[in-house]
Design a protein around this motif. Structure first.
Motif, PDB file in Angstrom:
ATOM      1  N   SER A 110      33.938   5.199  62.814  1.00  0.00           N
ATOM      2  CA  SER A 110      32.588   4.675  63.032  1.00  0.00           C
ATOM      3  C   SER A 110      32.593   3.601  64.113  1.00  0.00           C
ATOM      4  O   SER A 110      31.744   3.599  65.013  1.00  0.00           O
ATOM      5  CB  SER A 110      32.034   4.111  61.722  1.00  0.00           C
ATOM      6  OG  SER A 110      30.742   3.598  61.912  1.00  0.00           O
ATOM      7  N   GLU A 166      37.448   6.615  58.112  1.00  0.00           N
ATOM      8  CA  GLU A 166      36.051   6.842  58.486  1.00  0.00           C
ATOM      9  C   GLU A 166      35.450   5.582  59.105  1.00  0.00           C
ATOM     10  O   GLU A 166      34.726   5.647  60.098  1.00  0.00           O
ATOM     11  CB  GLU A 166      35.256   7.257  57.249  1.00  0.00           C
ATOM     12  CG  GLU A 166      33.799   7.541  57.538  1.00  0.00           C
ATOM     13  CD  GLU A 166      33.021   7.915  56.289  1.00  0.00           C
ATOM     14  OE1 GLU A 166      31.847   8.284  56.453  1.00  0.00           O
ATOM     15  OE2 GLU A 166      33.557   7.837  55.174  1.00  0.00           O
ATOM     16  N   VAL A 193      40.976   7.609  53.365  1.00  0.00           N
ATOM     17  CA  VAL A 193      40.008   8.391  54.143  1.00  0.00           C
ATOM     18  C   VAL A 193      38.796   7.531  54.483  1.00  0.00           C
ATOM     19  O   VAL A 193      38.281   7.582  55.604  1.00  0.00           O
ATOM     20  CB  VAL A 193      39.612   9.682  53.393  1.00  0.00           C
ATOM     21  CG1 VAL A 193      38.418  10.358  54.047  1.00  0.00           C
ATOM     22  CG2 VAL A 193      40.799  10.642  53.323  1.00  0.00           C
ATOM     23  N   ARG A 194      38.341   6.722  53.535  1.00  0.00           N
ATOM     24  CA  ARG A 194      37.195   5.831  53.802  1.00  0.00           C
ATOM     25  C   ARG A 194      37.537   4.804  54.878  1.00  0.00           C
ATOM     26  O   ARG A 194      36.703   4.480  55.730  1.00  0.00           O
ATOM     27  CB  ARG A 194      36.744   5.158  52.521  1.00  0.00           C
ATOM     28  CG  ARG A 194      36.014   6.115  51.597  1.00  0.00           C
ATOM     29  CD  ARG A 194      35.547   5.444  50.341  1.00  0.00           C
ATOM     30  NE  ARG A 194      34.850   6.413  49.491  1.00  0.00           N
ATOM     31  CZ  ARG A 194      34.702   6.282  48.201  1.00  0.00           C
ATOM     32  NH1 ARG A 194      35.160   5.204  47.579  1.00  0.00           N
ATOM     33  NH2 ARG A 194      34.073   7.211  47.507  1.00  0.00           N
TER      34      ARG A 194
END
Length: 156
Positions: free
Chosen positions: A22, A18, A14-15
């Protein structure tokens, strides 16, 4: 594999997603800023977003626009006046509610928008030209599910 390990893997994935979002958002911001400037030098990206939303809806009330974009009505009123002054939109009385106005893009506004978007036309098509159509459809389906906050298996 332990449950904790699986949770850590999910968190890491998930990071990483993300981080990709971004980077993508940063790229979109640059494109939007460039397009806004091409529509009218000095036009801010927020005003461009209001304008493109009006153009996409063809005709929309100011109240609906404020709700859709989650904007303060005062801020939106200033932006609408700016877009009107630039000749990009018109405001007319709403026949359904005399206290309300309908906002529509002008022919000039649509011309400016087309000219602003022209340099990026085809960028996404070229970026995806080697992708299988099923992969493109799957990406669309996954993004739709992510935005709706639902399981991807429920989206067609």
């Amino acid at each position: 594999m332990s449950e904790k390990s699986s949770d850590e893997e999910r968190t890491e994935a998930v990071r990483a997603l993300e981080a990709q979002f971004s980077d993508l958002i940063g790229q979109f911001r640059r494109v939007i800023s460039e397009n806004a400037h091409r529509v009218s030098p000095g036009l801010l990206p927020g005003a461009y977003k209001v304008f493109t939303t009006i153009a996409r809806h063809e005709t929309v009330t100011q109240a609906t626009l404020a709700d859709h974009l989650l904007l303060d009505k005062g801020q939106l009123s200033r932006t609408v006046r700016e877009l009107e002054a630039l000749g990009l939109i018109t405001r007319s009385p709403d026949p359904a509610d005399g206290r309300s106005s309908l906002l529509s893009p002008t022919a000039y506004g649509l011309e400016r928008l087309a000219a602003a978007r022209a340099p990026q036309e085809g960028v996404l098509v070229r970026a995806l030209e080697s992708w299988d159509v099923s992969d493109i459809d799957n990406l669309r389906r996954l993004l739709q599910a992510l935005m709706a906050g639902i399981n991807p298996d429920t989206v067609s």
